[in-house]
Design a protein around this motif. Structure first.
Motif, PDB file in Angstrom:
ATOM      1  N   ALA A 150       0.856  -1.186   0.000  1.00  0.00           N
ATOM      2  CA  ALA A 150       0.000   0.000   0.000  1.00  0.00           C
ATOM      3  C   ALA A 150       0.890   1.233   0.000  1.00  0.00           C
ATOM      4  CB  ALA A 150      -0.894  -0.003   1.242  1.00  0.00           C
ATOM      5  N   SER A 151       0.641   2.116  -0.966  1.00  0.00           N
ATOM      6  CA  SER A 151       1.450   3.332  -1.066  1.00  0.00           C
ATOM      7  C   SER A 151       0.819   4.451  -0.248  1.00  0.00           C
ATOM      8  CB  SER A 151       1.527   3.747  -2.535  1.00  0.00           C
ATOM      9  OG  SER A 151       1.930   5.086  -2.625  1.00  0.00           O
ATOM     10  N   LYS A 152       1.671   5.275   0.346  1.00  0.00           N
ATOM     11  CA  LYS A 152       1.124   6.398   1.122  1.00  0.00           C
ATOM     12  C   LYS A 152       0.485   7.441   0.202  1.00  0.00           C
ATOM     13  CE  LYS A 152       5.448   8.925   1.473  1.00  0.00           C
ATOM     14  NZ  LYS A 152       6.456   9.485   2.326  1.00  0.00           N
ATOM     15  N   ASN A 153       0.791   7.364  -1.100  1.00  0.00           N
ATOM     16  CA  ASN A 153       0.182   8.327  -2.031  1.00  0.00           C
ATOM     17  C   ASN A 153      -1.295   8.021  -2.299  1.00  0.00           C
ATOM     18  OD1 ASN A 153       2.649   9.601  -2.311  1.00  0.00           O
ATOM     19  ND2 ASN A 153       3.296   8.152  -3.900  1.00  0.00           N
ATOM     20  N   LYS A 191      -5.599   7.343  11.978  1.00  0.00           N
ATOM     21  CA  LYS A 191      -4.827   8.556  11.691  1.00  0.00           C
ATOM     22  C   LYS A 191      -4.648   8.713  10.169  1.00  0.00           C
ATOM     23  CE  LYS A 191      -0.593  10.930  12.863  1.00  0.00           C
ATOM     24  NZ  LYS A 191       0.732  10.827  13.428  1.00  0.00           N
ATOM     25  N   ARG A 192      -4.336   7.591   9.527  1.00  0.00           N
ATOM     26  CA  ARG A 192      -4.193   7.596   8.063  1.00  0.00           C
ATOM     27  C   ARG A 192      -4.649   6.245   7.554  1.00  0.00           C
ATOM     28  NH1 ARG A 192       1.216   9.711   4.845  1.00  0.00           N
ATOM     29  NH2 ARG A 192       0.111  10.295   2.956  1.00  0.00           N
ATOM     30  N   VAL A 193      -5.459   6.234   6.523  1.00  0.00           N
ATOM     31  CA  VAL A 193      -5.977   4.959   6.023  1.00  0.00           C
ATOM     32  C   VAL A 193      -5.620   4.797   4.553  1.00  0.00           C
ATOM     33  CG1 VAL A 193      -8.283   5.830   5.436  1.00  0.00           C
ATOM     34  CG2 VAL A 193      -8.006   3.444   6.001  1.00  0.00           C
ATOM     35  N   SER A 194      -5.186   3.595   4.202  1.00  0.00           N
ATOM     36  CA  SER A 194      -4.832   3.322   2.804  1.00  0.00           C
ATOM     37  C   SER A 194      -6.111   3.093   2.007  1.00  0.00           C
ATOM     38  CB  SER A 194      -3.948   2.074   2.754  1.00  0.00           C
ATOM     39  OG  SER A 194      -3.915   1.571   1.436  1.00  0.00           O
ATOM     40  N   LEU A 195      -6.132   3.571   0.776  1.00  0.00           N
ATOM     41  CA  LEU A 195      -7.301   3.340  -0.073  1.00  0.00           C
ATOM     42  C   LEU A 195      -7.201   2.007  -0.808  1.00  0.00           C
ATOM     43  CD1 LEU A 195      -7.771   6.929  -1.560  1.00  0.00           C
ATOM     44  CD2 LEU A 195      -8.739   5.949   0.518  1.00  0.00           C
ATOM     45  N   THR A 196      -6.015   1.396  -0.796  1.00  0.00           N
ATOM     46  CA  THR A 196      -5.867   0.100  -1.480  1.00  0.00           C
ATOM     47  C   THR A 196      -5.922  -1.074  -0.495  1.00  0.00           C
ATOM     48  OG1 THR A 196      -3.504   0.527  -1.402  1.00  0.00           O
ATOM     49  CG2 THR A 196      -4.584   0.838  -3.513  1.00  0.00           C
ATOM     50  N   ASP A 197      -5.428  -0.868   0.737  1.00  0.00           N
ATOM     51  CA  ASP A 197      -5.498  -1.914   1.765  1.00  0.00           C
ATOM     52  C   ASP A 197      -5.885  -1.234   3.083  1.00  0.00           C
ATOM     53  OD1 ASP A 197      -5.301  -4.069   3.393  1.00  0.00           O
ATOM     54  OD2 ASP A 197      -3.218  -4.565   2.934  1.00  0.00           O
TER      55      ASP A 197
END
Ligand code: SF4
Length: 446
Positions: A150-153, A191-197
């Motif tokens: 999963a990329s932070k982008n 806090k931050r959620v991945s859109l792919t995983d």
């Protein structure tokens, strides 16, 4: 005189044996001796054969995890070209290797649903047990972080609205994530959620730059470092501790193995976890304790200066005064269990006011107060064990689970997941652990 090339003229027949071409001491040959795929029988379709033979798929996956070939496309190419891989996969020279897309579909389809990878892993544990590699006396548990795919982008910060129905981001891992929540959130909670995983955890636990990760949890029998259970969990401490409890329960249920002692670092040293080990499971907790907050300064009066009397249920302070939960019996009878699972013991204000130690003990408070977890007796059990030689041995044995993680990263090249979502992480961790057990068996063969 040097030999001469024959101009590329092709022979019609070759005397070639794949069996002879693979060296007797090749790692795959040694692994093959211990590979029991009889557990795969239920995965064969009763109506015709599935698009990829389960045995072929498992053998190819084992090659991939054994030699750090992480891409399915590359794995298919390597099996096509490498004679030893062909031999291990029971493919003749002319047999076709499945196309990577068919292979991928089968892997993520009914084999996953039917729990093929757990069956395979458990078969390796049974084989280790049959060969006397599992003592069942001492287990060590720990977790290691593996980078998620999963990329932070492609992520959203807490508070940002995310449309999970958007076909651009709706995928299997997203569906799994939403299914795990009561109502699909419109606003992200982490806090931050991945859109792919989305179930992967945003973490910087290793001290480096923050990234999305999963935790692989191992339960290792310390006799020969055999992995007796493995589970994927979010990379947060409570989830890792819960995974360890499930692994201990499952190992008892599946293999009838219950350790006498369980080793772990201080992540597993919470009062609640210790209480579960001691009271519910009857296991000796050979774990490091969480350091309790202590107000003791250089010349102050700290928690260690108070002694607890279980019969009286009271502490005695350095001045010889009692700290109690209740002074009146009627209040003790009416008391309910504390919601935060912590009892509080108080000194009498009159005692503290008259005490010469007050400036060092509780200078800014009317009287001294001491908290005590309702599971403190389990902590006391650890303190008792810490004075024994067996505990020192356990501290050395505990390193075996860390070595298993080091082997996973260094020898198998497993630093990043290829699959996404909880089931993807679980499949990958099961296969990697199965390979580690098989390599352990294979290394015993000269
Ligand atoms: S201040 Fe109170 S609790 Fe502290 S040593 Fe004196 S009497 Fe005991």
């Amino acid at each position: 005189m040097m030999g001469k090339l024959d101009g590329g003229e092709e022979k019609l027949f070759y005397a070639f044996s794949l069996e002879d071409a693979v060296p007797q001491d090749h790692l795959l040959r040694r692994i093959d001796r211990f590979l029991d795929l009889s557990e795969l029988r239920p995965f064969y379709s009763s109506i015709g054969r599935p698009s990829v033979d389960p045995e072929l798929m498992v053998r190819m996956l084992l090659v991939g995890y054994c030699f750090g070939i992480r891409s399915e496309r590359r794995l298919c190419e390597e099996v096509h070209l490498n004679l030893a891989y062909r031999w291990f996969c029971r493919l003749g020279l002319e047999d076709r290797v499945p196309d990577h897309s068919t292979f991928s579909k089968a892997r993520h389809g009914r084999f996953r649903e039917a729990g093929l990878f757990r069956s395979l892993f458990e078969a390796t544990v049974r084989r280790c047990m049959a060969d006397g590699l599992v003592g069942g006396e001492g287990f060590a548990t720990d977790a290691s972080l593996i980078h998620a795919d999963a990329s932070k982008n492609r992520s959203a910060w807490k508070g940002e609205a995310v449309d999970w129905e958007d076909p651009q981001i709706a995928s299997r891992p997203v569906v799994e994530y939403l299914d795990a929540l009561d109502d699909g959130p419109k606003v992200t909670e982490k806090k931050r959620v991945s859109l792919t995983d989305p179930a992967a955890q945003w973490t910087c636990a290793h001290g480096g730059p923050a990234h999305f990760a999963w935790a692989t949890n191992y339960l290792v029998d310390v006799q020969a470092s055999v992995i007796v259970d493995v589970e994927a969990s979010p990379a947060v401490r409570p989830a890792e501790v819960a995974a360890s409890r499930r692994m201990v329960d499952r190992t008892e249920e599946r293999f009838g193995l219950k350790p006498k002692r369980l080793m772990g670092d201080k992540a597993y040293g919470s009062a609640e976890m210790l209480s579960w080990m001691v009271k519910e499971k009857g296991i000796e907790p050979h774990v490091a304790l969480f350091a309790q907050p202590d107000r003791k300064k250089a010349d102050g009066v700290g928690r260690g200066d108070f002694t607890y009397d279980p019969e009286e249920d009271a502490y005695t302070c350095p001045a010889g005064k009692k700290l109690k939960r209740f002074r009146r019996e009627a209040r003790a009878k009416k008391a309910k269990p504390p919601p935060d699972q912590v009892y509080r013991y108080y000194a009498l204000k009159a005692d503290c006011d008259a005490c010469p130690l007050k400036p060092k003990c509780c200078p800014n408070l009317p009287m001294r107060k001491l908290p005590r977890s309702i599971h403190e007796d389990a902590r006391d059990k650890v303190r008792e064990l810490q004075r024994t030689e067996a505990y020192e041995v356990s501290q050395r044995d505990r390193k075996k689970v860390e070595m298993a993680f080091a082997h996973l990263e260094q020898n198998l090249g497993f630093r990043r997941l290829r699959l996404r979502g909880p089931t993807g992480a679980q499949d990958e961790f099961l296969l990697a652990a199965a390979v580690q057990n098989l390599r352990k068996l294979a290394c015993r063969v000269a």
